[in-house]
Enzyme design. Structure first.
Site, PDB file in Angstrom:
ATOM      1  N   ASP A  34       0.844  -1.192   0.000  1.00  0.00           N
ATOM      2  CA  ASP A  34       0.000   0.000   0.000  1.00  0.00           C
ATOM      3  C   ASP A  34       0.881   1.244   0.000  1.00  0.00           C
ATOM      4  OD1 ASP A  34      -3.214   0.533   0.981  1.00  0.00           O
ATOM      5  OD2 ASP A  34      -1.805   2.213   1.069  1.00  0.00           O
ATOM      6  N   ASN A  90     -12.938  -3.093   2.730  1.00  0.00           N
ATOM      7  CA  ASN A  90     -13.879  -1.984   2.842  1.00  0.00           C
ATOM      8  C   ASN A  90     -14.835  -2.065   1.654  1.00  0.00           C
ATOM      9  OD1 ASN A  90     -12.550  -0.921   5.132  1.00  0.00           O
ATOM     10  ND2 ASN A  90     -11.061   0.135   3.830  1.00  0.00           N
ATOM     11  N   GLN A  97     -14.257   2.709   1.472  1.00  0.00           N
ATOM     12  CA  GLN A  97     -13.647   2.239   0.224  1.00  0.00           C
ATOM     13  C   GLN A  97     -13.396   3.453  -0.671  1.00  0.00           C
ATOM     14  OE1 GLN A  97     -15.809  -0.728  -2.044  1.00  0.00           O
ATOM     15  NE2 GLN A  97     -14.122  -0.972  -3.511  1.00  0.00           N
ATOM     16  N   VAL A  99     -10.972   3.007  -3.565  1.00  0.00           N
ATOM     17  CA  VAL A  99     -10.608   2.475  -4.881  1.00  0.00           C
ATOM     18  C   VAL A  99     -11.593   1.350  -5.197  1.00  0.00           C
ATOM     19  CG1 VAL A  99      -8.834   1.375  -6.287  1.00  0.00           C
ATOM     20  CG2 VAL A  99      -8.162   3.057  -4.538  1.00  0.00           C
ATOM     21  N   HIS A 103     -10.278  -5.242  -3.182  1.00  0.00           N
ATOM     22  CA  HIS A 103      -8.941  -5.474  -2.629  1.00  0.00           C
ATOM     23  C   HIS A 103      -9.043  -5.905  -1.179  1.00  0.00           C
ATOM     24  CE1 HIS A 103      -9.985  -1.197  -2.324  1.00  0.00           C
ATOM     25  NE2 HIS A 103      -9.333  -1.171  -1.176  1.00  0.00           N
ATOM     26  N   HIS A 105      -7.027  -5.706   2.194  1.00  0.00           N
ATOM     27  CA  HIS A 105      -5.905  -5.139   2.943  1.00  0.00           C
ATOM     28  C   HIS A 105      -5.341  -6.253   3.821  1.00  0.00           C
ATOM     29  CE1 HIS A 105      -6.894  -0.755   2.336  1.00  0.00           C
ATOM     30  NE2 HIS A 105      -8.112  -1.245   2.166  1.00  0.00           N
TER      31      HIS A 105
HETATM   32  P1  AMP Z   1      -9.735   1.505   0.344  1.00  0.00           P
HETATM   33  O1  AMP Z   1      -9.843   2.797   1.091  1.00  0.00           O
HETATM   34  O2  AMP Z   1     -10.203   0.317   1.136  1.00  0.00           O
HETATM   35  O3  AMP Z   1     -10.425   1.592  -0.998  1.00  0.00           O
HETATM   36  O4  AMP Z   1      -8.198   1.252   0.101  1.00  0.00           O
HETATM   37  C1  AMP Z   1      -7.517   1.762  -0.986  1.00  0.00           C
HETATM   38  C2  AMP Z   1      -6.065   1.692  -0.653  1.00  0.00           C
HETATM   39  O5  AMP Z   1      -5.323   1.852  -1.867  1.00  0.00           O
HETATM   40  C3  AMP Z   1      -5.574   2.769   0.302  1.00  0.00           C
HETATM   41  O6  AMP Z   1      -5.018   2.165   1.463  1.00  0.00           O
HETATM   42  C4  AMP Z   1      -4.533   3.537  -0.498  1.00  0.00           C
HETATM   43  O7  AMP Z   1      -3.452   3.970   0.276  1.00  0.00           O
HETATM   44  C5  AMP Z   1      -4.136   2.513  -1.542  1.00  0.00           C
HETATM   45  N1  AMP Z   1      -3.603   3.051  -2.792  1.00  0.00           N
HETATM   46  C6  AMP Z   1      -4.132   4.010  -3.568  1.00  0.00           C
HETATM   47  N2  AMP Z   1      -3.381   4.224  -4.655  1.00  0.00           N
HETATM   48  C7  AMP Z   1      -2.341   3.351  -4.569  1.00  0.00           C
HETATM   49  C8  AMP Z   1      -1.215   3.073  -5.380  1.00  0.00           C
HETATM   50  N3  AMP Z   1      -0.991   3.736  -6.525  1.00  0.00           N
HETATM   51  N4  AMP Z   1      -0.347   2.107  -4.983  1.00  0.00           N
HETATM   52  C9  AMP Z   1      -0.554   1.434  -3.826  1.00  0.00           C
HETATM   53  N5  AMP Z   1      -1.622   1.646  -3.012  1.00  0.00           N
HETATM   54  C10 AMP Z   1      -2.483   2.594  -3.374  1.00  0.00           C
END
Ligand code: AMP
Length: 117
Positions: A34, A90, A97, A99, A103, A105
Site C-alpha cells: 500500500d 472496505n 472504500q 478504490v 482489494h 488489505h
Molecule cells: P480503500 O480505502 O479500502 O479503498 O483502500 C484503498 C487503498 O489503496 C488505500 O489504502 C490507499 O493507500 C491505496 N492506494 C491508492 N493508490 C495506490 C497506489 N498507486 N499504490 C498502492 N496503493 C495505493
C-alpha cells in the site's frame, strides 16, 4: 453492479502503467505494498479481474474469491507475518472504500485493537 468506474489505479498497476512494489503475482491476482501504509506491513491483494466491490461479486466469482483467500496465508508466510495479521475489505464509500476494484488489505507488524474504527 456498481456504477463506479472500473478503470482504477489498480487496473493501471496490473497493466504496469503505474509503478507498484509487487510482492506476489499469479494468473488470477496480484499483491503489492500500500502506498500509504497504516502499519509496518500493509499489502493489497487484488484480483486481476475488476470487481468494483465485494458486494458486486456473484456466484461465478466463487473460485476467484476462494483463490484470493487461499493466497492470503501464502503471502503472509512469504512476508513472515503469518503469526498475526489482519485482513480487511472496505465495501462502499460509507465503509471507507476509495478504490473501486476489490482489494484485501493485509495489515501486520503492530498491535491491533478491536473493534476497528
Ligand atoms: P480503500 O480505502 O479500502 O479503498 O483502500 C484503498 C487503498 O489503496 C488505500 O489504502 C490507499 O493507500 C491505496 N492506494 C491508492 N493508490 C495506490 C497506489 N498507486 N499504490 C498502492 N496503493 C495505493
Amino acid at each position: 453492479m456498481s456504477d463506479k468506474p472500473s478503470d482504477t489505479v489498480f487496473s493501471k498497476i496490473i497493466r504496469r502503467e503505474l509503478p507498484a512494489d509487487i510482492v506476489y503475482e499469479d494468473e488470477i491476482c496480484i499483491c503489492f505494498k500500500d502506498i500509504m501504509p497504516v502499519a509496518p506491513v500493509h499489502l493489497l491483494l487484488i484480483p486481476k479481474k475488476c470487481i468494483p466491490r465485494l458486494s458486486d461479486a456473484t456466484a461465478s466469482d466463487s473460485e476467484l474469491l476462494g483463490h484470493l483467500m487461499s493466497k492470503v496465508g501464502v503471502i503472509a508466510k512469504l512476508q513472515g507475518i503469518d503469526d498475526a495479521f489482519r485482513v480487511v475489505v472496505n465495501n462502499g464509500a460509507g465503509a471507507c472504500q476509495t478504490v473501486f476494484h476489490l482489494h484485501l488489505h493485509i495489515i501486520a507488524g503492530r498491535a491491533m485493537s478491536w473493534p476497528p474504527g
